[in-house]
Design an enzyme around this catalytic site. Structure first.
Site, mmCIF file in Angstrom:
data_model
loop_
_atom_site.group_PDB
_atom_site.id
_atom_site.type_symbol
_atom_site.label_atom_id
_atom_site.label_comp_id
_atom_site.label_asym_id
_atom_site.label_seq_id
_atom_site.Cartn_x
_atom_site.Cartn_y
_atom_site.Cartn_z
ATOM 1 N N ARG A 77 5.440 59.224 -29.551
ATOM 2 C CA ARG A 77 5.073 60.437 -28.803
ATOM 3 C C ARG A 77 6.060 60.724 -27.673
ATOM 4 O O ARG A 77 6.387 61.882 -27.407
ATOM 5 C CB ARG A 77 3.651 60.278 -28.260
ATOM 6 C CG ARG A 77 3.108 61.543 -27.658
ATOM 7 C CD ARG A 77 1.586 61.536 -27.570
ATOM 8 N NE ARG A 77 1.110 62.896 -27.402
ATOM 9 C CZ ARG A 77 0.526 63.344 -26.293
ATOM 10 N NH1 ARG A 77 0.323 62.540 -25.284
ATOM 11 N NH2 ARG A 77 0.131 64.595 -26.215
ATOM 12 N N HIS A 114 7.968 64.214 -27.336
ATOM 13 C CA HIS A 114 7.820 65.108 -26.178
ATOM 14 C C HIS A 114 9.119 65.262 -25.382
ATOM 15 O O HIS A 114 9.324 66.280 -24.728
ATOM 16 C CB HIS A 114 6.678 64.642 -25.273
ATOM 17 C CG HIS A 114 5.337 65.046 -25.775
ATOM 18 N ND1 HIS A 114 4.247 65.222 -24.970
ATOM 19 C CD2 HIS A 114 4.914 65.343 -27.031
ATOM 20 C CE1 HIS A 114 3.210 65.597 -25.696
ATOM 21 N NE2 HIS A 114 3.585 65.665 -26.958
ATOM 22 N N TRP A 138 -6.621 59.756 -36.208
ATOM 23 C CA TRP A 138 -6.699 60.744 -37.275
ATOM 24 C C TRP A 138 -7.150 60.124 -38.601
ATOM 25 O O TRP A 138 -7.465 60.829 -39.541
ATOM 26 C CB TRP A 138 -5.354 61.432 -37.439
ATOM 27 C CG TRP A 138 -5.036 62.382 -36.326
ATOM 28 C CD1 TRP A 138 -5.319 63.731 -36.325
ATOM 29 C CD2 TRP A 138 -4.388 62.118 -35.071
ATOM 30 N NE1 TRP A 138 -4.878 64.287 -35.139
ATOM 31 C CE2 TRP A 138 -4.306 63.337 -34.360
ATOM 32 C CE3 TRP A 138 -3.873 60.957 -34.476
ATOM 33 C CZ2 TRP A 138 -3.723 63.434 -33.093
ATOM 34 C CZ3 TRP A 138 -3.297 61.063 -33.214
ATOM 35 C CH2 TRP A 138 -3.234 62.283 -32.532
HETATM 36 FE FE1 DDH Z 1 0.918 64.799 -31.421
HETATM 37 N N1 DDH Z 1 -0.737 64.697 -30.219
HETATM 38 N N2 DDH Z 1 0.704 66.817 -31.523
HETATM 39 N N3 DDH Z 1 2.600 64.898 -32.543
HETATM 40 N N4 DDH Z 1 1.118 62.789 -31.259
HETATM 41 C C1 DDH Z 1 -1.305 63.563 -29.729
HETATM 42 C C2 DDH Z 1 -0.912 62.268 -29.982
HETATM 43 C C3 DDH Z 1 0.196 61.923 -30.739
HETATM 44 C C4 DDH Z 1 -0.295 67.564 -30.964
HETATM 45 C C5 DDH Z 1 -1.233 67.107 -30.044
HETATM 46 C C6 DDH Z 1 -1.448 65.771 -29.758
HETATM 47 C C7 DDH Z 1 3.148 66.038 -33.053
HETATM 48 C C8 DDH Z 1 2.549 67.304 -33.062
HETATM 49 C C9 DDH Z 1 1.416 67.644 -32.364
HETATM 50 C C10 DDH Z 1 2.093 62.038 -31.881
HETATM 51 C C11 DDH Z 1 3.225 62.519 -32.503
HETATM 52 C C12 DDH Z 1 3.470 63.865 -32.790
HETATM 53 C C13 DDH Z 1 -2.414 63.929 -28.899
HETATM 54 C C14 DDH Z 1 -3.310 62.949 -28.154
HETATM 55 C C15 DDH Z 1 -2.511 65.291 -28.915
HETATM 56 C C16 DDH Z 1 -3.546 66.147 -28.214
HETATM 57 C C17 DDH Z 1 -2.671 62.515 -26.836
HETATM 58 C C18 DDH Z 1 -3.515 61.489 -26.136
HETATM 59 O O1 DDH Z 1 -4.666 61.816 -25.821
HETATM 60 O O2 DDH Z 1 -3.029 60.364 -25.933
HETATM 61 C C19 DDH Z 1 -0.246 68.917 -31.461
HETATM 62 C C20 DDH Z 1 -1.172 70.053 -31.062
HETATM 63 C C21 DDH Z 1 0.796 68.958 -32.351
HETATM 64 C C22 DDH Z 1 1.180 70.105 -33.194
HETATM 65 O O3 DDH Z 1 2.355 70.203 -33.582
HETATM 66 C C23 DDH Z 1 0.356 70.958 -33.691
HETATM 67 C C24 DDH Z 1 4.450 65.749 -33.601
HETATM 68 C C25 DDH Z 1 5.367 66.812 -34.214
HETATM 69 C C26 DDH Z 1 4.661 64.394 -33.443
HETATM 70 C C27 DDH Z 1 5.836 63.573 -33.819
HETATM 71 O O4 DDH Z 1 5.987 62.479 -33.414
HETATM 72 C C28 DDH Z 1 6.894 64.113 -34.697
HETATM 73 C C29 DDH Z 1 1.738 60.638 -31.793
HETATM 74 C C30 DDH Z 1 2.520 59.482 -32.410
HETATM 75 C C31 DDH Z 1 0.549 60.563 -31.077
HETATM 76 C C32 DDH Z 1 -0.259 59.302 -30.723
HETATM 77 C C33 DDH Z 1 0.052 58.831 -29.341
HETATM 78 C C34 DDH Z 1 -0.715 57.602 -28.943
HETATM 79 O O5 DDH Z 1 -0.624 57.256 -27.761
HETATM 80 O O6 DDH Z 1 -1.379 56.978 -29.759
#
Ligand code: DDH
Length: 288
Positions: free
Chosen positions: A44, A48, A187
């Site tokens: 993540r 980001h 998920w």
């Molecule tokens: Fe995400 N993400 N993400 N995400 N994401 C969250 C957690 C993680 C969206 C929202 C959330 C991507 C796209 C989207 C990861 C990777 C990626 C969380 C929860 C939210 C909310 C955060 C928390 O509470 O800790 C949304 C909306 C989108 C979207 O595109 C529609 C993408 C593109 C990636 C990537 O890596 C390419 C990962 C890994 C997490 C889990 C983090 C954790 O600490 O566990």
């Protein structure tokens, strides 16, 4: 030699496979953290740091690692990522020559590979910037919004519909934390294994709405209410153009792995000023 050339020499000396190995060793050092792996939060962080890119103004992206600074570090979307940045400080202390942008993206690649995902080609070349390069808030996707918002955000980075869906497959990993995003849960049931289970889950389960304590809501699996989907994700699944790729990746994990590797590399390289002669690394897994 001039300071500039000695900097170049130093960079060439970094053993990036060793950096990878050191990060890999760190991933499961705290069995009490979440599901026992720092991998998801590192993925993540890489995302980001990179997903702020704007192709028209050519601002944002992983290059400057501006999330080290306020205001970007304080953007609500980045809640909780201080954990990942602090972990990376330990690695940076050992390899002070590496730029934070290179380090964070390498950590994302390492986490994907170590958790069972595809080999993601990686190149060095990011340079740290100052807080004056912080991106404005609002460049990352809002989980409460609809498919058109998701398109706006990812088209701004330069991705098409299939690439967007492949990228979201990263949600096989990790979970939502109420104190970070307001949402709760993983998920699917194996959040420390990179797989196409996210696509299988979204396309085959019965999703029902659940109201959350803070007044918001999310989707949960009727048969296992610990498992969730964000409002934006079901909205995407209900979009005809997006849906065909969700269904494709649910059926074909090999295709997902291949496409994810390509598109994750693309994400991590948005806006990076490569010279063109950088070595492309294919890191060895610690299990290889
Ligand atoms: Fe995400 N993400 N993400 N995400 N994401 C969250 C957690 C993680 C969206 C929202 C959330 C991507 C796209 C989207 C990861 C990777 C990626 C969380 C929860 C939210 C909310 C955060 C928390 O509470 O800790 C949304 C909306 C989108 C979207 O595109 C529609 C993408 C593109 C990636 C990537 O890596 C390419 C990962 C890994 C997490 C889990 C983090 C954790 O600490 O566990």
């Amino acid at each position: 030699s001039t300071p500039a050339s000695s900097t170049t020499e130093k960079k060439k000396d970094i053993d990036y496979q060793q950096v990878y190995n050191d990060i890999a060793e760190m991933l499961d050092e705290d069995s009490d953290y979440d599901d026992g792996s720092y991998g998801p939060v590192l993925v993540r962080l890489a995302w980001h740091a990179s997903g702020t890119y704007d192709k028209d103004s050519k601002t944002g992206g992983s290059n400057g690692a501006t999330m080290r600074f306020a205001p970007e570090s304080k953007h609500a979307a980045n809640n909780g990522l201080v954990i990942a940045r602090d972990l990376m400080e330990k690695i940076h202390a050992k390899y002070p020559e590496i730029s934070y942008g290179d380090l964070w993206t390498l950590a994302g690649v390492c986490a994907v590979q170590e958790l069972g995902g595809p080999t993601v080609p990686w190149r060095a070349g990011r340079q740290d910037a100052f807080e004056t390069s912080c991106t404005p808030d609002g460049r990352l996707p809002d989980a409460g919004k609809k498919a058109d918002h998701i398109r706006d955000v990812f088209y701004r980075m330069g991705f098409n519909d299939q690439e967007i869906v492949a990228l979201v497959g990263a949600h096989a990993l990790g979970r939502c934390h109420p104190e970070r995003s307001g949402f709760e849960g993983p998920w699917q049931e194996a959040p420390t294994v990179f797989s196409n289970e996210y696509f299988k889950a979204i396309s085959s389960r019965n999703w029902i709405k659940k109201t959350l304590q803070d007044g918001g809501w999310q989707w949960v699996d009727k048969n296992n209410t610990d498992v969730m989907m964000l409002p934006a994700e079901i909205a995407m699944y209900n979009d005809k153009e997006f849906k065909k790729y969700f269904d494709l990746y649910a059926k074909d994990e090999e295709k997902f792995f291949k496409d994810f590797a390509t598109v994750f590399q693309k994400l991590l390289e948005l806006g990076v000023p490569f010279k063109g002669d950088e070595k492309v690394y294919h890191f060895k897994r610690t299990t290889e």
